[in-house]
Design an enzyme around this catalytic site. Structure first.
Site, PDB file in Angstrom:
ATOM      1  CB  ALA A  60      -0.884  -0.099   1.254  1.00 33.25           C
ATOM      2  CG  ASP A  61       3.472   2.504   3.108  1.00 32.69           C
ATOM      3  OD1 ASP A  61       2.375   3.280   3.333  1.00 32.69           O
ATOM      4  OD2 ASP A  61       4.043   1.978   4.143  1.00 32.69           O
ATOM      5  CB  ILE A  62       5.437   0.252  -2.631  1.00 32.35           C
ATOM      6  CG1 ILE A  62       6.463  -0.180  -1.600  1.00 32.35           C
ATOM      7  CG2 ILE A  62       5.692   0.137  -4.009  1.00 32.35           C
ATOM      8  CD1 ILE A  62       6.972  -1.542  -1.683  1.00 32.35           C
TER       9      ILE A  62
ATOM     10  N   GLY B 232       3.398   5.807  -2.767  1.00 34.01           N
ATOM     11  CA  GLY B 232       4.459   6.519  -3.297  1.00 34.01           C
ATOM     12  C   GLY B 232       4.609   6.714  -5.065  1.00 34.01           C
TER      13      GLY B 232
END
Length: 376
Positions: free
Chosen positions: A168-170, A173
Site C-alpha cells: 500500500a505504501d509503495i 508513493g
C-alpha cells in the site's frame, strides 16, 4: 546518465515526510536530479528507527532517502515554521504525509497554497479520501491492505495474508510520483500549480478492480489459491523430481503446445473439460491430476527444456537467499553518512544506475546550511 542530463535537475522539493509512501515518491524525484530537502523532527523521522540492519541504520531509511538533504526543524516553533514557509515559497513541489489536518495547521492548506504559492505543486498523502467518512482514520500499510480487501484475495484457502512487502505504501508513493510529473507538465502549459490528494486506500482499491468487477457483475468472489492464479489456468508451480517450476498458459495456442510438447499428452487438448481457460479454471483439480504426475517424473532442467521448446513462459520460485545472486538483479552503490558504501537494487527505468553515488543523509546534516540559505 550524467548529472547534467538528469530530467528533474533544478527542481526544488520540500518533503515533510516519514515512513515509506512519501519518501518513496521523493527518492524517485531525487534520483532524477531534483533537490529534495527532507524536514525531520529533532529525534528523526519514523523510518530511521525501524531497525538497525544496514551498518547500524534502518534498511527502510537507507532504501528511501538517498540523495536527499536533512534539515531538523521544530514546526511548532514560530521561527522554524516561518523558515518552512520561506522554503515553500521557493519550492516547485511540496510533499507531505503528516496526520490528517496537520498540514492545514501549519498554514499550508490547499486554499492557503493556492493564494500564497500559486505555482506550487502540493501533494498530500493520506490514508483515505478526505471527503469520505474515513478521513480521520489512522492508516498504516497493513491496515490499508486489510481494509481494501487485498488480503482477502492473497494467501491460501485457509489463511488470508498481507502482501509481504509494504504494497500500500509503495503503490501510494508511485501514484504520488506520477501525479507530480503530470502536474509539472500541466504547469508548463498553465503556469499554475495544483494541490493533489493521494489516498493509500484509493491505490489499493484500484489494484482490486478485477476482483471487484467479478463480484459486482458476475457475483463471483475471488478465492485464494496460494501460488496459483485465481482466473488463469494452468498458472502455478508444478513440482519436479528435484524442484519446482511455475508455468503460465494464457492463450489457446500455448495450451496446445503445452499439451503436445511439454506434457506429451495431445489428448488433453482435445478434452472438452479443458478446452477454454474458463473451463480449465473450473476444472483445475481434474486438470492438476493429469499434469502433476508428468512433472513429478522429470527434473527441473528437462521441464525447462520442454517449456522453452514449446515457447511457454516459466519461472523459478526463488527464495530470498537467491535474490542477491539473480542474473537479472541490477545494483547501484549508495553512500552511508560515514562514507561506507552499500549496494541497493536499481529502480525500474534506471538501467544505467544512478548519475553519481548518492548519500543517505545523517539526521540534520544540512540544517545549518538550510537555515542560512533561507534566512529571513
Amino acid at each position: 546518465m550524467s548529472d547534467s542530463a538528469r530530467p528533474l535537475e533544478g527542481l526544488f522539493v520540500v518533503a515533510i515526510e516519514q515512513a515509506v509512501a512519501a519518501p518513496l515518491c521523493t527518492v524517485r524525484l531525487a534520483d532524477a536530479g531534483a533537490r529534495v530537502v527532507k524536514i525531520e523532527r529533532p529525534e528523526g523521522e519514523t523510518a530511521r528507527h525501524y531497525d538497525s540492519t544496514v551498518e547500524g541504520m534502518s534498511a527502510y531509511f537507507v532504501w528511501l532517502n538517498r540523495g536527499k538533504e536533512s534539515a531538523v526543524l521544530d514546526l511548532k516553533a514560530e521561527q522554524d515554521l516561518a523558515l518552512l514557509h520561506r522554503m515553500v515559497a521557493r519550492a516547485d513541489v511540496l510533499v507531505q504525509n503528516l496526520a490528517p489536518g496537520a498540514i492545514a495547521r501549519l498554514g499550508l492548506s490547499a486554499d492557503a497554497i493556492a493564494k500564497k504559492f500559486p505555482r506550487l505543486i502540493a501533494v498530500n498523502i493520506v490514508g483515505y479520501g478526505q471527503d469520505t467518512p474515513y478521513a480521520a482514520m489512522r492508516a498504516y500499510d497493513m491496515l490499508v491492505q486489510a481494509e481494501s480487501g487485498i488480503c482477502a484475495v492473497t494467501g491460501t484457502p485457509d489463511t488470508a495474508c498481507k502482501i509481504g512487502v509494504s504494497a500500500a505504501d509503495i503503490a501510494t508513493g508511485m501514484n504520488a510520483h506520477a501525479a507530480i510529473l503530470e502536474a509539472l507538465l500541466a504547469r508548463e502549459r498553465t503556469g499554475r500549480g495544483r494541490s493533489v490528494e493521494i489516498a493509500m486506500f484509493d491505490g489499493m482499491a484500484d489494484w482490486m478492480a478485477v476482483p471487484l468487477l467479478h463480484y459486482e457483475h458476475a457475483g463471483r468472489e475471488t478465492r485464494r489459491y496460494g501460488l496459483a492464479h485465481a482466473s488463469i489456468y494452468p498458472y502455478r508451480p508444478y513440482a519436479c523430481s528435484d524442484g519446482a517450476v511455475v508455468v503460465s498458459i494464457q492463450q489457446s495456442s500455448e495450451w496446445k503446445r503445452f499439451c503436445g510438447i511439454v506434457l506429451q499428452r495431445q489428448d488433453l487438448f482435445a478434452d472438452e473439460r479443458f478446452a477454454t481457460n474458463a473451463w480449465r479454471v473450473a476444472n483445475r483439480t481434474a486438470l492438476d491430476a493429469e499434469i502433476e504426475p508428468i512433472f513429478a517424473a522429470i527434473g527441473c532442467e528437462e521441464a525447462i527444456d520442454r517449456l522453452n521448446e514449446a515457447r511457454i513462459a516459466w519461472g523459478r520460485v526463488s527464495e530470498l537467499r537467491d535474490l542477491p545472486h539473480h542474473n537479472a538483479l541490477r545494483r547501484a552503490e549508495v553512500a552511508l553518512p560515514d562514507g561506507r558504501r552499500i549496494a541497493v537494487p536499481v529502480p525500474a527505468g534506471r538501467s544505467e544506475g544512478f548519475a553519481s553515488i548518492p548519500s543517505v543523509p545523517a539526521l540534520g546534516a544540512d540544517t545549518d546550511r538550510i537555515r542560512s540559505e533561507f534566512a529571513a
